[in-house]
Write a protein that holds these residues in place. Structure first.
Motif, PDB file in Angstrom:
ATOM      1  N   LYS A   1      46.775  35.730  49.272  1.00 48.29           N
ATOM      2  CA  LYS A   1      45.698  35.566  47.974  1.00 48.29           C
ATOM      3  C   LYS A   1      45.807  33.861  48.459  1.00 48.29           C
ATOM      4  O   LYS A   1      47.022  33.535  47.153  1.00 48.29           O
ATOM      5  CB  LYS A   1      45.729  35.713  47.570  1.00 48.29           C
ATOM      6  N   THR A   2      45.321  32.665  48.104  1.00 50.04           N
ATOM      7  CA  THR A   2      45.502  31.452  47.424  1.00 50.04           C
ATOM      8  C   THR A   2      44.290  31.674  45.747  1.00 50.04           C
ATOM      9  O   THR A   2      43.594  31.642  46.421  1.00 50.04           O
ATOM     10  CB  THR A   2      44.579  30.243  48.679  1.00 50.04           C
ATOM     11  N   THR A   3      45.160  31.050  44.790  1.00 47.89           N
ATOM     12  CA  THR A   3      44.511  30.366  43.490  1.00 47.89           C
ATOM     13  C   THR A   3      44.740  29.349  43.421  1.00 47.89           C
ATOM     14  O   THR A   3      45.714  28.876  44.043  1.00 47.89           O
ATOM     15  CB  THR A   3      44.737  31.800  42.763  1.00 47.89           C
TER      16      THR A   3
END
Length: 158
Positions: A156-158
């Protein structure tokens, strides 16, 4: 492409399967007409081996040779249809064992009228042998399918 390859294998193997079926149906107690036709050629071949090479060929009943030929052609042909290398090897073994006995070109002089016909049949045997070697070469050169690697969860990229 898969169906064309299968159809080609069926047509190629049908030569062997039909010949095996005919020899099987005519086999009888003594080996049938195939044994009668094979006997003088086998005797000529064994005499040739004994006189020229000094090899003593064991005494084998002709009907057993015909039965082995039927088995190799029938089983090899059916396995070849399904793309089995074992079927191709059985057909190769049959061709390798049968061709020196059935097609004795070295004992036929140029003056004989049968020489051209015998040479054509022998060249067909060589062509079939080459086709079987080509099949085995292609079978071994094509890499087998590797199972697809499962992808892990994406980060996941945040």
């Amino acid at each position: 492409m898969g169906f064309i390859s299968f159809a080609g294998r069926v047509l190629f193997a049908s030569v062997f399967i039909l010949a095996a079926w005919q020899e099987f149906s005519e086999f009888g107690v003594d080996g049938g007409p195939a044994a009668k036709a094979l006997k003088p050629k086998y005797e000529l071949f064994t005499n040739h081996l004994t006189s020229n090479l000094g090899l003593e060929v064991p005494d084998i009943e002709i009907k057993h040779l015909v039965a082995a030929s039927v088995a190799f052609k029938g089983i090899g042909g059916v396995l070849f249809i399904f793309g089995s290398s074992l079927g191709a090897y059985l057909l190769l073994l049959h061709q390798l064992a049968a061709s020196p006995v059935l097609h004795t070109i070295c004992n036929t002089g140029l003056a004989k009228i049968d020489f051209v016909e015998l040479l054509l049949k022998y060249s067909q045997v060589i062509a079939v042998f080459g086709a079987l070697l080509f099949f085995l070469g292609m079978k071994n050169s094509i890499p087998k399918r590797q199972p697809a690697k499962k992808k892990g969860p994406k980060a996941k990229t945040t």
